[in-house]
Design a protein around this motif. Structure first.
Motif, PDB file in Angstrom:
ATOM      1  N   GLU A   1       2.021 -14.346   3.464  1.00  0.00           N
ATOM      2  CA  GLU A   1       1.539 -12.669   3.648  1.00  0.00           C
ATOM      3  C   GLU A   1       1.241 -12.436   5.166  1.00  0.00           C
ATOM      4  O   GLU A   1       1.754 -11.533   5.533  1.00  0.00           O
TER       5      GLU A   1
ATOM      6  N   ARG B   1       4.016 -10.355   7.227  1.00  0.00           N
ATOM      7  CA  ARG B   1       3.240  -9.045   7.457  1.00  0.00           C
ATOM      8  C   ARG B   1       2.913  -7.952   6.288  1.00  0.00           C
ATOM      9  O   ARG B   1       3.065  -6.718   6.646  1.00  0.00           O
ATOM     10  N   THR B   2       2.886  -8.690   5.202  1.00  0.00           N
ATOM     11  CA  THR B   2       2.395  -7.885   4.182  1.00  0.00           C
ATOM     12  C   THR B   2       0.952  -7.753   3.834  1.00  0.00           C
ATOM     13  O   THR B   2       0.311  -6.952   3.285  1.00  0.00           O
TER      14      THR B   2
ATOM     15  N   GLU C   1      -1.492  -6.939   5.788  1.00  0.00           N
ATOM     16  CA  GLU C   1      -1.658  -5.730   6.906  1.00  0.00           C
ATOM     17  C   GLU C   1      -1.532  -4.654   5.727  1.00  0.00           C
ATOM     18  O   GLU C   1      -2.549  -3.855   5.622  1.00  0.00           O
ATOM     19  N   THR C   2      -0.650  -4.694   5.232  1.00  0.00           N
ATOM     20  CA  THR C   2      -0.174  -3.396   4.166  1.00  0.00           C
ATOM     21  C   THR C   2      -1.361  -3.630   3.090  1.00  0.00           C
ATOM     22  O   THR C   2      -1.945  -2.415   2.861  1.00  0.00           O
ATOM     23  N   LEU C   3      -1.738  -4.742   2.466  1.00  0.00           N
ATOM     24  CA  LEU C   3      -2.483  -4.760   1.409  1.00  0.00           C
ATOM     25  C   LEU C   3      -4.080  -4.303   1.924  1.00  0.00           C
ATOM     26  O   LEU C   3      -4.667  -3.967   1.118  1.00  0.00           O
ATOM     27  N   LEU C   4      -4.209  -4.936   3.222  1.00  0.00           N
ATOM     28  CA  LEU C   4      -5.694  -4.388   3.692  1.00  0.00           C
ATOM     29  C   LEU C   4      -5.544  -3.183   3.617  1.00  0.00           C
ATOM     30  O   LEU C   4      -6.917  -2.567   3.959  1.00  0.00           O
ATOM     31  N   THR C   5      -4.761  -2.202   3.821  1.00  0.00           N
ATOM     32  CA  THR C   5      -5.116  -0.719   4.098  1.00  0.00           C
ATOM     33  C   THR C   5      -5.242  -0.260   2.541  1.00  0.00           C
ATOM     34  O   THR C   5      -5.171   1.076   2.340  1.00  0.00           O
TER      35      THR C   5
ATOM     36  N   VAL D   1      -9.052  -1.309  -1.614  1.00  0.00           N
ATOM     37  CA  VAL D   1      -9.552  -2.481  -2.517  1.00  0.00           C
ATOM     38  C   VAL D   1     -10.279  -3.346  -1.398  1.00  0.00           C
ATOM     39  O   VAL D   1      -9.914  -3.494  -0.234  1.00  0.00           O
ATOM     40  N   SER D   2     -11.564  -4.004  -2.070  1.00  0.00           N
ATOM     41  CA  SER D   2     -12.440  -4.944  -0.789  1.00  0.00           C
ATOM     42  C   SER D   2     -11.599  -6.153  -0.682  1.00  0.00           C
ATOM     43  O   SER D   2     -10.992  -6.692  -1.383  1.00  0.00           O
ATOM     44  N   ARG D   3     -12.055  -6.870   0.524  1.00  0.00           N
ATOM     45  CA  ARG D   3     -11.584  -8.105   0.796  1.00  0.00           C
ATOM     46  C   ARG D   3     -11.853  -9.272  -0.251  1.00  0.00           C
ATOM     47  O   ARG D   3     -11.016 -10.020  -0.514  1.00  0.00           O
TER      48      ARG D   3
ATOM     49  N   GLU E   1     -12.073 -10.699  10.956  1.00  0.00           N
ATOM     50  CA  GLU E   1     -10.789 -10.349  11.084  1.00  0.00           C
ATOM     51  C   GLU E   1      -9.943 -11.332  12.141  1.00  0.00           C
ATOM     52  O   GLU E   1      -8.677 -11.290  12.113  1.00  0.00           O
TER      53      GLU E   1
ATOM     54  N   LEU F   1      -6.356 -11.840  11.297  1.00  0.00           N
ATOM     55  CA  LEU F   1      -5.221 -11.430  12.172  1.00  0.00           C
ATOM     56  C   LEU F   1      -5.077 -12.273  13.442  1.00  0.00           C
ATOM     57  O   LEU F   1      -4.880 -11.890  14.598  1.00  0.00           O
TER      58      LEU F   1
ATOM     59  N   ALA G   1      -7.226   2.684  10.191  1.00  0.00           N
ATOM     60  CA  ALA G   1      -6.433   2.150   8.881  1.00  0.00           C
ATOM     61  C   ALA G   1      -7.545   1.096   8.146  1.00  0.00           C
ATOM     62  O   ALA G   1      -7.419   0.440   7.234  1.00  0.00           O
TER      63      ALA G   1
ATOM     64  N   ARG H   1      -9.933   4.597   2.839  1.00  0.00           N
ATOM     65  CA  ARG H   1      -8.564   3.950   2.728  1.00  0.00           C
ATOM     66  C   ARG H   1      -7.657   4.668   1.582  1.00  0.00           C
ATOM     67  O   ARG H   1      -6.617   5.015   1.569  1.00  0.00           O
TER      68      ARG H   1
ATOM     69  N   GLY I   1       5.780  -5.498   6.380  1.00  0.00           N
ATOM     70  CA  GLY I   1       6.175  -6.158   5.410  1.00  0.00           C
ATOM     71  C   GLY I   1       6.191  -5.965   4.033  1.00  0.00           C
ATOM     72  O   GLY I   1       5.530  -5.049   3.452  1.00  0.00           O
TER      73      GLY I   1
END
Lengths: 395, 257
Positions: A211, A215-216, A218-222, A225-227, A390, A394, B62, B87, B98
């Motif tokens: 992931e 680079r997916t 990053e999308t999921l983290l926006t 939902v919580s980590r 983070e 990242l 973000a 968010r 991605g």
């Protein structure tokens, strides 16, 4: 929280099941490896036996004795060809150069010694690097020897008990199940522990490092939902793939045993008798926390790795760390007690042996389960902390 | 509405990174008290050369990164207090976003719709509306891995807009895209503005900024050098064109440092 975790779990499971690498390591390898090994080994064994039975055996024969009984005895045997030679030095040379496989040398005075009840001797030449068929010659020599003994007993009007004064009857008090559990039972957990780990390995790399690389993440983290929800959903899939892989390996093992014709019937009956609901449940109770623990072991490393390749090089050596304690439980003399019951992985090998043998000590089993659950919980907490940083995500 | 107040960000450095950057400090400060405001119905552009701090700023907005100090409010929600709620009001899109290659656009859009708390019926309605708009019906059930760059970008747009966010964050959205695909993004930014959404986008291309933005922030070395309306920027220009003026401001700040 549960709703989002389930949504993530469902998506990750779908994504994982569409990954060819995961399907190979999670489903195909565990389910096929044992049936294929059994089929291949049975076929090989049978073809070797058939070939051995049909094979014409050629042996060199040198006799400096006048008595021809032993020569006639060997000449009478089926699928056995004697090459008669004169010199034992030549015989030794031919065996040494692999021109013939075995050589028999009967020295002068052999027949006389037999007649006088003295110890006669025969030399057999062979190469220690090629032992196929040696049993056959040993058996023939033993048959010749008992023929001589029988003749001597007959001459003196004595029966067999003259040279065999008593018979020992061995009574095995262990049941077939106990023997299988204690002697071969360690092999079973060894298999599912390894498959549990390898089955979870690729999904772990794909769901975290993959992931990151694609680079997916990053999308999921926006997404709102919580980590911890993301982590739980992904870890559940990783643990599940490990569990499925282990169970498929077991299934493959039992199927392999059934299609294999090489095992005696009584062992097959015992093996099939082990497969009870109780056995599967007791196994699952240990396997589920073990899978979560393995997921907890894999996740921080796969979060840390930047690329799929890096993750593979970090995670693969870990397999040895898993195999080692699993193999420790196989060593004879390592007993299932209050101490080994709480040593991760070793405890599973030992507990499974006891469960198969039907001699499991329940308090020890409970200690194993509780310690595994504790370990799984600790690994989840550690993963949550690791995933929250983070600098790890990242990197 | 986005309010960025005295935002600072430091990244810890390990030994290897310190050697590479030839610094002695244990951390690297990449944002220095950055402040600006993005208003609904307007497009705010964060312009700066590579490594200026644009992506870090947008990643903090973000909630992918946490600020070392300072505050960001999105639609009145403090990101430090309630990042999840913030968010839900945001859409985030980058040029290099991605996608899940093994899923179909339908599966991926449903996934993000569900994560944004939408009901199934709601997801289908919005998805179909966006598919109509972007002409996506033909490839909605094909695996994303088999789609062209343009089709993939449309999937990204739908994923960003499925929950109808009040605030849309675009991080170099046209970077690496062909002219036709980039045009889709530019149209999307205009649509968002027309719908009264708050839009922030980062870029290092002045012509793109000129085409779209109402308010401009020029950032360099983690510091805001200019923060006002585009009109004000034009009226204060000391050179003949916008690109040269941008270069002049950046160079002037280098001299001052």
């Amino acid at each position: 929280m549960l709703k989002n975790t389930i949504t993530i779990f469902k998506k990750e499971l779908l994504d994982t099941l569409r990954d060819r690498r995961t399907i190979i390591t999670m489903v195909l390898v565990p389910i096929l490896v044992f049936p294929l090994i059994f089929i291949a080994s049975t076929r090989l064994q049978m073809s070797v036996m058939e070939r051995e039975q049909e094979r014409l055996m050629t042996i060199g024969f040198v006799s400096h004795d006048e008595d021809s009984r032993i020569k006639e005895f060997f000449q009478m045997q089926d699928r056995l060809e004697l090459i008669i030679m004169d010199d034992e030095k030549q015989l030794e040379q031919l065996v040494r150069s692999d021109s013939i496989v075995y050589g028999l040398y009967i020295p002068a005075g052999f027949g006389k010694a037999l007649e006088n009840m003295e110890e006669a001797s025969i030399s057999m030449f062979f190469s220690g690097t090629r032992l196929t068929g040696k049993d056959r010659i040993d058996n023939l020599l033993a048959r010749f020897e008992s023929m001589i003994i029988s003749e001597r007993l007959e001459e003196r009007d004595l029966n067999q008990s003259f040279i065999k004064p008593f018979h020992t009857e061995s009574i095995n008090v262990a049941t077939g199940q106990e023997m299988l559990g204690k002697l071969a039972g360690g092999f079973l957990p060894y298999i599912f522990i390894i498959f549990c780990f390898t089955g979870a390995m690729y999904p772990a790399i794909d769901l975290f490092t993959g992931e990151k690389e694609r680079r997916t993440l990053e999308t999921l983290l926006t997404a709102p939902v919580s980590r911890i929800e993301i982590l739980m959903g992904k870890m559940a899939v990783i643990a599940l793939t490990g569990l499925v892989s282990a169970l498929l390996a077991l299934l493959g093992l039992f199927v392999g045993l059934q299609i294999s014709a090489s095992l005696p019937d009584f062992i097959m009956t015992v093996v099939m008798g082990i497969l009870t609901v109780g056995f599967v449940l007791m196994l699952l109770v240990m396997l589920i926390p073990l899978c979560i623990f393995f997921a907890g072991l894999l996740v921080p490393l796969t979060i840390y790795a930047k690329t799929f390749k890096e993750a593979q090089s970090i995670v693969t050596p870990l397999t040895f760390l898993v195999i080692l304690p699993a193999a420790l439980g196989l060593i004879p003399g390592v007993e299932y007690n209050a101490i080994t019951a709480i040593i991760p992985i070793v405890n599973i090998t030992l507990a499974t042996k006891e469960i198969i043998a039907g001699t499991i000590h329940v308090p020890h089993y409970l200690m194993t389960v509780v310690s595994l659950i504790g370990l799984a919980a600790l690994s989840v907490v550690f993963c949550a902390k690791w995933f929250g940083k983070e600098s790890n995500i990242l990197r | 509405m986005i309010e960025v107040i005295n935002l600072s960000k430091e990244f810890p450095l390990n030994k290897k990174q310190r050697e590479e950057l030839q610094v002695r400090e244990n951390s690297l400060k990449v944002l220095h008290e950055v402040s600006f405001e993005c208003k609904p119905g307007r497009v705010y552009s964060l312009l700066g050369p590579n490594g200026a701090g644009k992506t870090t700023t947008l990643r903090i907005i973000a909630t992918i990164l946490k600020a070392t100090s300072g505050r960001v409010n999105v639609c009145g929600i403090d990101l430090n207090q309630n990042p999840s709620e913030a968010r839900a009001k945001m859409g985030f899109l980058t040029g290099t976003t991605g996608l899940y290659e093994r899923l179909t656009p339908n599966e991926m859009i449903r996934y993000f719709g569900e994560l944004n708390g939408l009901e199934k019926r709601e997801i289908e309605e919005r998805k179909n509306r966006l598919y109509d708009l972007l002409k996506m019906h033909d490839f909605a059930n094909k695996r994303i891995g088999k789609l062209s760059t343009g089709m993939r970008q449309k999937v990204s747009i739908t994923r960003t807009m499925i929950h109808d966010p009040e605030v849309v964050v675009f991080d170099e959205p046209t970077s690496g895209l062909d002219v036709i695909t980039a045009k889709n993004i530019i149209e999307l930014i205009r649509d968002c503005k027309d719908q009264g959404k708050t839009v922030i986008f980062s870029s290092h291309i002045m012509s793109e900024v000129d085409l779209l933005c109402d308010d401009l922030g020029i950032i360099h070395n983690g510091r805001i050098l200019f923060n006002d309306t585009m009109e004000s920027f034009r009226s204060q220009m000391q050179t003949d064109n916008l690109t040269e003026e941008f270069i002049r401001i950046v160079n002037e700040s280098e001299v001052m440092v």
